[in-house]
Design a protein around this motif. Structure first.
Motif, PDB file in Angstrom:
ATOM      1  N   PHE A 156      43.492  10.518  64.001  1.00  0.00           N
ATOM      2  CA  PHE A 156      42.752  11.677  64.497  1.00  0.00           C
ATOM      3  C   PHE A 156      41.504  11.219  65.255  1.00  0.00           C
ATOM      4  N   THR A 157      40.802  10.235  64.712  1.00  0.00           N
ATOM      5  CA  THR A 157      39.603   9.716  65.363  1.00  0.00           C
ATOM      6  C   THR A 157      39.944   9.118  66.724  1.00  0.00           C
ATOM      7  N   SER A 158      41.044   8.389  66.780  1.00  0.00           N
ATOM      8  CA  SER A 158      41.476   7.795  68.054  1.00  0.00           C
ATOM      9  C   SER A 158      41.801   8.879  69.073  1.00  0.00           C
ATOM     10  N   GLU A 159      42.446   9.927  68.632  1.00  0.00           N
ATOM     11  CA  GLU A 159      42.818  11.039  69.528  1.00  0.00           C
ATOM     12  C   GLU A 159      41.589  11.737  70.094  1.00  0.00           C
ATOM     13  N   THR A 160      40.506  11.792  69.325  1.00  0.00           N
ATOM     14  CA  THR A 160      39.306  12.480  69.801  1.00  0.00           C
ATOM     15  C   THR A 160      38.598  11.684  70.886  1.00  0.00           C
ATOM     16  N   ALA A 161      38.975  10.430  71.063  1.00  0.00           N
ATOM     17  CA  ALA A 161      38.354   9.630  72.126  1.00  0.00           C
ATOM     18  C   ALA A 161      38.659  10.231  73.493  1.00  0.00           C
ATOM     19  N   ILE A 162      39.751  10.976  73.604  1.00  0.00           N
ATOM     20  CA  ILE A 162      40.115  11.561  74.889  1.00  0.00           C
ATOM     21  C   ILE A 162      39.763  13.050  74.971  1.00  0.00           C
ATOM     22  N   ILE A 163      39.199  13.583  73.901  1.00  0.00           N
ATOM     23  CA  ILE A 163      38.818  14.999  73.879  1.00  0.00           C
ATOM     24  C   ILE A 163      37.385  15.131  74.363  1.00  0.00           C
TER      25      ILE A 163
END
Length: 166
Positions: A156-163
């Motif tokens: 989830f933390t990795s995914e937020t890098a692109i949010i």
């Protein structure tokens, strides 16, 4: 997910602070740890007066953008209406205890009490226990996600890098 005002709940040792710090950095949001609101000292031995803690939490939640994390259901229930996203770290109690042991340097009465607290998460019938957090999560109508282990939290933390937040 709209992460403009993100509230993170979960057991002690579940990774709330770890996740909050990373989200706050990546999304450039202020981060509030409810431990710093609830406790008067870093030793976690003297609790702030309830009304004072609630007032401080409300002030933090009245901001336009934030990440707030903590397990205090009695505080969370007062500010949940301001959140745009709710993240529940529903990590196994055994893993939470292991996380606490890894991060704490000395074995003292405070650590023993914290370990017992974390071990009892699913059994406690109080505003900071599993049942109360489940109730808050189920009743929340905004964006929400339940993360079950460290891998899900990291992903989830990795995914937020692109949010980004508009």
């Amino acid at each position: 997910m709209d992460l403009t005002r993100t509230l993170i709940i979960g057991n002690s040792g579940s990774g709330k602070s770890w996740l909050a710090q990373r989200l706050a950095e990546r999304l450039q949001l202020p981060w509030t740890d409810l431990d710093r609101i609830h406790w008067l000292s870093d030793e976690h031995s003297i609790a702030r007066l309830r009304n004072e803690a609630l007032g401080m939490a409300r002030i933090a939640a009245d901001e336009e953008r934030w990440v707030i994390e903590g397990g205090y259901g009695w505080i969370v229930s007062e500010i949940l209406h301001r959140a745009t996203a709710l993240i529940w770290l529903c990590i196994d109690d055994v893993d939470c205890v292991a996380n606490i042991r890894r991060r704490e340097a000395k074995d003292d009465e405070r650590l023993i009490a914290l370990l017992e607290w974390a071990e009892s998460y699913r059994k406690r019938d109080d505003p900071s226990g599993f049942a109360a957090h489940r109730h808050l999560f189920e009743g929340f109508t905004g964006s929400k996600i339940q993360l079950m282990d460290r891998t899900e939290i990291t992903d989830f933390t990795s995914e937020t890098a692109i949010i980004s937040i508009s």
